[in-house]
Design a protein around this motif. Structure first.
Motif, PDB file in Angstrom:
ATOM      1  N   UNK A 115       6.901 -25.549  55.373  1.00  0.00           N
ATOM      2  CA  UNK A 115       8.082 -25.133  56.137  1.00  0.00           C
ATOM      3  C   UNK A 115       7.930 -25.583  57.587  1.00  0.00           C
ATOM      4  N   UNK A 116       8.901 -26.353  58.069  1.00  0.00           N
ATOM      5  CA  UNK A 116       8.813 -26.893  59.427  1.00  0.00           C
ATOM      6  C   UNK A 116      10.207 -27.092  60.001  1.00  0.00           C
ATOM      7  N   UNK A 117      10.281 -27.116  61.324  1.00  0.00           N
ATOM      8  CA  UNK A 117      11.549 -27.432  61.973  1.00  0.00           C
ATOM      9  C   UNK A 117      11.779 -28.934  61.886  1.00  0.00           C
ATOM     10  N   UNK A 118      12.920 -29.333  61.369  1.00  0.00           N
ATOM     11  CA  UNK A 118      13.236 -30.751  61.213  1.00  0.00           C
ATOM     12  C   UNK A 118      13.735 -31.298  62.546  1.00  0.00           C
ATOM     13  N   UNK A 119      12.970 -32.192  63.148  1.00  0.00           N
ATOM     14  CA  UNK A 119      13.304 -32.755  64.457  1.00  0.00           C
ATOM     15  C   UNK A 119      14.639 -33.482  64.411  1.00  0.00           C
ATOM     16  N   UNK A 120      15.477 -33.210  65.418  1.00  0.00           N
ATOM     17  CA  UNK A 120      16.771 -33.879  65.491  1.00  0.00           C
ATOM     18  C   UNK A 120      17.873 -33.137  64.767  1.00  0.00           C
ATOM     19  N   UNK A 282      -9.013 -33.249  54.335  1.00  0.00           N
ATOM     20  CA  UNK A 282      -8.620 -31.859  54.592  1.00  0.00           C
ATOM     21  C   UNK A 282      -7.152 -31.693  54.246  1.00  0.00           C
ATOM     22  N   UNK A 283      -6.757 -30.451  53.915  1.00  0.00           N
ATOM     23  CA  UNK A 283      -5.356 -30.152  53.682  1.00  0.00           C
ATOM     24  C   UNK A 283      -4.967 -28.924  54.492  1.00  0.00           C
ATOM     25  N   UNK A 284      -3.779 -28.956  55.089  1.00  0.00           N
ATOM     26  CA  UNK A 284      -3.288 -27.796  55.835  1.00  0.00           C
ATOM     27  C   UNK A 284      -3.344 -26.558  54.945  1.00  0.00           C
ATOM     28  N   UNK A 285      -3.931 -25.490  55.468  1.00  0.00           N
ATOM     29  CA  UNK A 285      -4.079 -24.252  54.708  1.00  0.00           C
ATOM     30  C   UNK A 285      -2.933 -23.291  55.029  1.00  0.00           C
ATOM     31  N   UNK A 286      -2.351 -22.752  53.996  1.00  0.00           N
ATOM     32  CA  UNK A 286      -1.248 -21.820  54.167  1.00  0.00           C
ATOM     33  C   UNK A 286      -1.050 -21.007  52.904  1.00  0.00           C
ATOM     34  N   UNK A 293      15.245 -17.150  48.776  1.00  0.00           N
ATOM     35  CA  UNK A 293      15.268 -17.636  47.401  1.00  0.00           C
ATOM     36  C   UNK A 293      14.683 -19.025  47.227  1.00  0.00           C
ATOM     37  N   UNK A 294      14.164 -19.617  48.305  1.00  0.00           N
ATOM     38  CA  UNK A 294      13.590 -20.972  48.254  1.00  0.00           C
ATOM     39  C   UNK A 294      12.087 -20.899  48.493  1.00  0.00           C
ATOM     40  N   UNK A 295      11.324 -21.652  47.687  1.00  0.00           N
ATOM     41  CA  UNK A 295       9.868 -21.668  47.844  1.00  0.00           C
ATOM     42  C   UNK A 295       9.468 -22.559  49.019  1.00  0.00           C
ATOM     43  N   UNK A 296       8.605 -22.048  49.875  1.00  0.00           N
ATOM     44  CA  UNK A 296       8.049 -22.815  50.995  1.00  0.00           C
ATOM     45  C   UNK A 296       6.538 -22.617  51.042  1.00  0.00           C
ATOM     46  N   UNK A 297       5.873 -23.582  51.634  1.00  0.00           N
ATOM     47  CA  UNK A 297       4.446 -23.457  51.942  1.00  0.00           C
ATOM     48  C   UNK A 297       4.371 -23.147  53.429  1.00  0.00           C
TER      49      UNK A 297
END
Length: 316
Positions: A115-120, A282-286, A293-297
């Motif tokens: 889950x991230x803010x989409x730039x722009x 390495x992988x981002x840990x979360x 209702x939407x799956x996010x990491x």
């Protein structure tokens, strides 16, 4: 007199033989030189003419300065799934961080559901959707904003091209951690046995695609993606593939975009090749969460800061 003539006749064939050997050696040198030039010429034309693509989110003048000074560089790797009538999504996102001073390379995976803010756009979504909204440029800007770190280069590869690339270098070997059978999409009925296995192009593609049969799900897939990239780098650097360089160049030209030009690539090969000696994955840990209702990491701020420290730099 007769003796002298006889000696001359005996020496003449030896001189002819020596000249013949020298001529053959000279032809070999010329042939190798012409071959090397043809590779160089083909590579330069392909990189600068077909693969090179500038993006607004990366200031190449700053990057070239860092490259010249031998400073650490961050490269965003995008594995893109593009199909007819579809703009595509980035199925694989990784940051390749190169540190020539310490001969270190870090390969950090960003799960596609992060889950991230989409730039722009100013909206929050799964990070792999950034590519669908705005291509490589928006993906780069989104990753930069999330990690608060500049990307110096990007490399975008069509996942279908991965199969051709692996076949061109004669396949790869990976240390497979789980025993499973292919689901049937790429290599129907293929048995991925546990341990060291040799993969052709289609098998490698199936290896990085599979997710549902892996107990770790998408996390297991990102591990396999890193393994395949490392195997390709190792195999591509081997002497055994020198005769296949032109084929590799052609495959990459059809399936890869990057803001590197040919001179950048040469500088990377010469100045940063020692980074292969020490590789850290390495992988981002979360944690997985359902939001609306939407799956996010979801990756916590502390983890973002940790990864920021691993790859260095601050966004300018």
């Amino acid at each position: 007199m007769k003796e002298t003539r006889l000696k001359r006749r005996q020496r003449k064939p030896r001189r002819i033989w020596r000249k013949l050997v020298m001529a053959i050696v000279l032809l070999m040198i010329v042939g190798v030189s012409v071959y090397a030039f043809s590779i160089y010429s083909n590579a330069k034309e392909t990189v600068n003419g077909k693969m090179h693509k500038n993006v607004d989110s990366i200031d190449t003048s700053v990057t070239k300065g860092k490259l010249k000074d031998g400073k650490p560089l961050n490269i965003l790797l995008l594995g893109v799934d593009q199909r007819p009538g579809d703009g595509g999504r980035s199925d694989a996102l990784m940051v390749l961080s190169l540190d020539p001073k310490h001969d270190e390379m870090k390969l950090i995976s960003i799960p596609r559901d992060t889950r991230a803010e989409i730039a722009g756009k100013g909206t929050v979504d799964k990070i792999n959707h950034a590519y669908a909204f705005g291509g490589a440029d928006m993906s780069i800007a989104t990753v930069e904003n999330m990690l608060d770190t500049d990307m110096d280069y990007f490399v975008e590869v069509n996942m279908q091209g991965l199969s051709e690339l692996v076949d061109t270098i004669g396949g790869i070997t990976v240390d497979n951690q789980i025993d499973w059978y292919d689901e049937g999409y790429y290599k129907k009925g293929y048995h991925y046995e546990k341990g060291n296995i040799h993969l052709d192009g289609d098998q490698a593609l199936g290896y990085v695609r599979m997710r549902h049969l892996d107990p770790e799900g998408d996390f297991g897939r990102t591990k396999r993606q890193r393994m395949v990239i490392q195997a390709i780098v190792d195999k591509g650097a081997s002497v055994a593939t020198v005769s296949k360089i032109n084929g590799l160049i052609d495959v990459l030209g059809d399936n890869m975009n990057t803001n590197m030009d040919f001179d950048d690539m040469k500088s990377l090969l010469m100045g940063y090749k020692g980074a292969r000696n020490h590789v850290e994955s390495y992988m981002l840990q979360g944690s997985g969460q359902k939001i609306g209702g939407v799956y996010y990491y979801v990756v916590p701020d502390e983890e973002i800061q940790k990864v920021h420290g691993m790859i260095g730099g601050t966004k300018s």
